[in-house]
Design a protein around this motif. Structure first.
Motif, PDB file in Angstrom:
ATOM      1  N   VAL A 258       8.290   7.372  -0.885  1.00 23.49           N
ATOM      2  CA  VAL A 258       7.324   8.325  -0.328  1.00 23.49           C
ATOM      3  C   VAL A 258       5.894   7.867  -0.634  1.00 23.49           C
ATOM      4  CG1 VAL A 258       6.437  10.684  -0.524  1.00 23.49           C
ATOM      5  CG2 VAL A 258       8.901  10.294  -0.344  1.00 23.49           C
ATOM      6  N   GLU A 259       5.667   7.454  -1.876  1.00 22.95           N
ATOM      7  CA  GLU A 259       4.317   7.030  -2.254  1.00 22.95           C
ATOM      8  C   GLU A 259       3.930   5.722  -1.558  1.00 22.95           C
ATOM      9  OE1 GLU A 259       0.583   6.740  -4.370  1.00 22.95           O
ATOM     10  OE2 GLU A 259       1.874   8.313  -3.534  1.00 22.95           O
ATOM     11  N   ARG A 262       2.952   6.407   1.949  1.00 16.43           N
ATOM     12  CA  ARG A 262       1.615   6.997   1.995  1.00 16.43           C
ATOM     13  C   ARG A 262       0.535   5.918   1.849  1.00 16.43           C
ATOM     14  NH1 ARG A 262      -2.538   8.393  -1.008  1.00 16.43           N
ATOM     15  NH2 ARG A 262      -1.626   7.511  -2.914  1.00 16.43           N
ATOM     16  N   GLU A 265       0.386   3.748   5.041  1.00 15.95           N
ATOM     17  CA  GLU A 265       0.463   4.509   6.294  1.00 15.95           C
ATOM     18  C   GLU A 265      -0.367   3.863   7.395  1.00 15.95           C
ATOM     19  OE1 GLU A 265      -0.209   9.148   7.778  1.00 15.95           O
ATOM     20  OE2 GLU A 265      -0.939   8.480   5.823  1.00 15.95           O
ATOM     21  N   ILE A 271       8.902   5.749   6.429  1.00 15.20           N
ATOM     22  CA  ILE A 271       9.591   6.068   5.172  1.00 15.20           C
ATOM     23  C   ILE A 271      10.852   5.221   5.025  1.00 15.20           C
ATOM     24  CG2 ILE A 271      10.865   7.990   6.215  1.00 15.20           C
ATOM     25  CD1 ILE A 271       9.556   7.762   2.585  1.00 15.20           C
TER      26      ILE A 271
END
Length: 500
Positions: A258-259, A262, A265, A271
């Protein structure tokens, strides 16, 4: 601060030396705790005699790991004709900041011969970067002997004489062994969690065994726990205190994916792509550092430099005010430490980048106890030459002074003018750096890599690094030819970087 002593003597006067040690111990005990240490107690004396260079680090560690107000070191004394007893003891004293006392029973010797003996002994000690603090002589002789450079002390010892010995200032000298021992001591003082993503390499397991046994850092491996622990048992290693995390651990995997998604991105990373990417051990380890599950990472024993450091560029990124990641090698010379940058990362830095390398290198040097005096190297000193390359270094020096006006910095400057005070007096007589430089910034990776290897191979210097600098959190790269000792040292310096 611990004050250390070692009492040395000519071969035929051990009883006189024993008396000196006993009196010294008694008088020191009035002013604090006193411990005597035999640095060879846990070593095989046969191996010490045949391989003294290999045994010396363990002897130095035994002395430096002994804590008291005063430590009296038992001199190594191995009855083997080929063993250089004095040389070994001098080397041990130089790397432990021990005050050397020469116990000299002068029966039958004239004052002139005694003076000559002391001079020869002091010269021999200095050739090993050690310092003869005093010569201890029988009272009847002490009053007749004079030495300009060495204190003459009478036996029986007096409390005033011992106080004077305690106040002797040792010359500033950092041997390679002393520097490496200092790294270990600083790392141990505030243990950090260092992730090692290559437990499949036996060198890494052996280094971890030593790191854990000596309390240098807490170790986190990335791998299969059963496989890693079984291999350690096969090698008779104790890594029971290490943590082992699998890249498939769902708690870590999802958090890191997830990080990472991010962070990347804007690069279009999904993901699902992030989940696959962070299963790579270098990315997984870097995410551990980024998210606070580890304090630093050391890798590269089994992976390329790019595989080790590219994830840190993408995830950890540069520290505030720093435009790029660069590197230094800490060059452990015979009696001092120099920092050479950039010898591993940036091929052709611009003047702006070269200025940042200079400032980062100075900060790294200071982290490791080296007072930074920066020389920005070129084939020209001052305004003696011209050309695009010289002008680029001059511009880099201008930018660096503008960004860090408090930093002692000179450039462009040639290497000889940077290190030789005689040459410096001719070429740059008013420079606070010329002749005394400690941080050397090369104009390109080509020059830097050649330079550090030339010094390493021609002088016998120990090159520690490359130490990456400019990152928000520490990640360091190993050579794929790294020795166990190299891995231990790199973990220690990574832990010290994490302190800051």
């Amino acid at each position: 601060m611990t004050i250390r002593y070692i009492v040395l003597h000519p071969e035929d006067t051990p009883d006189f030396a024993a008396r000196v040690s006993e009196e010294l111990e008694g008088l020191l005990s009035v002013n604090g705790t006193v411990t005597r240490v035999n640095p060879l107690a846990h070593l095989d004396l046969g191996e010490v005699a045949t391989s003294p260079d290999a045994a010396l680090p363990a002897a130095v560690s035994a002395v430096r790991d002994t804590h008291a107000d005063f430590v009296i070191v038992d001199a190594a004394d191995i009855p083997v004709a080929s063993f250089d007893t004095l040389g070994f003891n001098f080397d041990m004293a130089a790397s432990t900041d021990a005050r050397i006392l020469l116990a000299l029973d002068t029966e039958g010797l004239s004052p002139e011969l005694v003076t000559q003996e002391i001079k020869v002994f002091a010269t021999r000690a200095a050739s090993h970067e050690a310092h003869l603090a005093a010569a201890i002589l029988p009272a009847a002789t002490a009053s007749t002997v004079r030495s300009e450079d060495v204190a003459i002390v009478a036996l029986p010892l007096s409390s005033d004489a011992v106080t004077s010995l305690n106040n002797v200032e040792l010359p500033e000298c950092v041997t390679p062994l002393a520097f490496q021992a200092g790294l270990i001591e600083r790392a141990r003082a505030d243990r950090k969690r260092i992730v090692l993503p290559e437990p499949e390499d036996d060198r890494v397991l052996k280094a971890a065994d030593e790191i854990l046994a000596r309390g240098i850092a807490d170790i986190i491996f990335i791998g299969d726990e059963t496989t890693v622990r079984n291999r350690a048992r096969e090698l008779n290693l104790d890594i029971s205190a290490a943590s082992i995390v699998s890249v498939n651990n769902p708690e870590y995997l999802e958090k890191y994916a997830v990080e990472f998604a991010r962070l990347r991105e804007k690069k279009g990373i999904t993901i699902d792509e992030a989940r696959e990417k962070v299963k790579d051990v270098s990315y997984f380890g870097t995410m551990m550092v980024h998210m606070g599950d580890a304090d630093g990472m050391v890798s590269g024993a089994a992976h390329t430099t790019a595989h080790t450091i590219v994830p840190s560029f993408q995830i950890i990124k540069t520290a505030p005010g720093v435009s790029l990641v660069s590197s230094v090698f800490l060059m452990l010379m015979k009696d001092r430490v120099w920092a050479f940058g950039d010898c591993a990362v940036n091929p052709n830095p611009t003047p702006e980048q070269l200025a940042d390398i200079a400032i980062s290198s100075a900060r790294t040097a200071a982290q490791f106890g080296v007072e930074p005096k920066v020389a920005m190297l070129s084939y020209s000193t001052g305004t003696s030459g011209s050309g695009a390359d010289v002008e680029a270094v001059a511009e880099a020096a201008r930018i660096a002074r503008e960004k860090a006006p408090e930093l002692p910095l000179e450039g462009p400057i040639q290497f000889d003018a940077a290190v030789d005070e005689v040459v410096a007096a001719t070429k740059l007589p008013d420079s606070p750096v010329a002749g005394r430089a400690t941080v050397f910034v090369f104009p390109s990776l080509n020059a830097g890599n050649i330079g550090y290897k030339a010094v390493q191979r021609s002088s016998g210097a120990v090159a520690v690094g490359p130490v990456l600098q400019g990152l928000n959190k520490p990640v360091n790269d190993l050579s794929r030819g790294a020795l166990v000792e190299d891995i231990v040292n790199t973990v220690a310096l990574t832990a010290i970087q994490a302190h800051n």
